[in-house]
Design an enzyme around this catalytic site. Structure first.
Site, PDB file in Angstrom:
ATOM      1  N   PHE A  16       0.808  -1.223   0.000  1.00  0.00           N
ATOM      2  CA  PHE A  16       0.000   0.000   0.000  1.00  0.00           C
ATOM      3  C   PHE A  16       0.843   1.277   0.000  1.00  0.00           C
ATOM      4  CE2 PHE A  16      -3.257  -3.014   1.357  1.00  0.00           C
ATOM      5  CZ  PHE A  16      -4.322  -2.604   0.572  1.00  0.00           C
ATOM      6  N   GLU A  17       2.039   1.222   0.543  1.00  0.00           N
ATOM      7  CA  GLU A  17       2.865   2.420   0.610  1.00  0.00           C
ATOM      8  C   GLU A  17       3.555   2.713  -0.717  1.00  0.00           C
ATOM      9  OE1 GLU A  17       3.356   4.735   2.920  1.00  0.00           O
ATOM     10  OE2 GLU A  17       1.920   3.814   4.305  1.00  0.00           O
TER      11      GLU A  17
END
Length: 222
Positions: A16-17
């Site tokens: 997600f990052e």
């Protein structure tokens, strides 16, 4: 003893990052500060970030491990109730994204520490906006964290308590007895024929009863 951030949680956060091996302004920065690099790492004593800086993938991974361990320490300190590894990981991902201060002041933490575990997924879902606007990426991340929170949990109806089946009791259910009765009646009618037919019917009857018993027991013990 501090809890370990599992490889699964590290992979979840990485997904997600996203990773950038060059310094870039933090999305919420003012006048380009603070500069960010790797998996959302901002300057600290472990790795100072400056404009124009680049790092290797190994350095990005090390910075992420350092940052996640700091967040994990905060989550462990702030949460006063027992957490499974998956629940702990979901909160580490959440706090890593919103910040330790926001997590510490959240209604999610307050409800969880009051023992309201069921409130966590809905509380996570509330944190899907940036500047008041719903963001698809944040919505997806919160959903993934809620899924991680529930992973491995036992789920049952809130009105009917789950319980294992009873094979013997199932064999005595009305529907089972009715089916067996019909089978016996048909067999009795056929058995009035020759001895050879009687023997064949007897064998079929034994096999049929065995199959019915097997199917009922298998269904009950799944």
């Amino acid at each position: 003893m501090a809890r370990t951030v599992t490889p699964e949680i590290v992979a979840h956060v990485k997904r997600f990052e996203g990773c950038k091996l060059f310094a870039y302004p933090d999305p919420g920065s003012v006048n380009g500060e603070p500069w960010t690099i790797g998996y959302g790492h901002t300057s600290d004593s472990f790795l100072k970030v400056r404009k124009g800086m680049t790092i290797t993938q190994a350095q990005a991974d090390a910075a992420l491990e350092h940052d996640l361990n700091e967040v994990a320490d905060a989550v462990e300190r702030l949460v006063k109730v027992h957490l499974t590894d998956n629940q702990f990981g979901a909160l580490v991902s959440f706090a890593f994204n919103v910040g330790n201060k926001a997590f510490a002041n959240s209604s999610l933490l307050k409800k969880l520490n009051a023992g309201n575990y069921d409130a966590v997924p809905a509380e996570l879902a509330r944190w899907n906006k940036n500047d008041g606007k719903v963001m698809k990426g944040l919505t997806n991340r919160r959903a993934a964290e809620a899924g991680l929170w529930a992973k491995g949990s036992f789920v049952a109806s809130n009105t009917v308590e789950a319980a294992p089946g009873n094979p013997i009791k199932d064999l005595t259910k009305p529907e089972t007895i009715t089916a067996a009765g019909g089978l016996l009646s048909g067999a009795a009618a056929l058995a009035t024929g020759s001895p050879a037919i009687q023997i064949a019917v007897g064998i079929c009857l034994v096999v049929a009863v065995g199959v019915i018993a097997f199917l009922v027991i298998r269904k009950a013990t799944r």
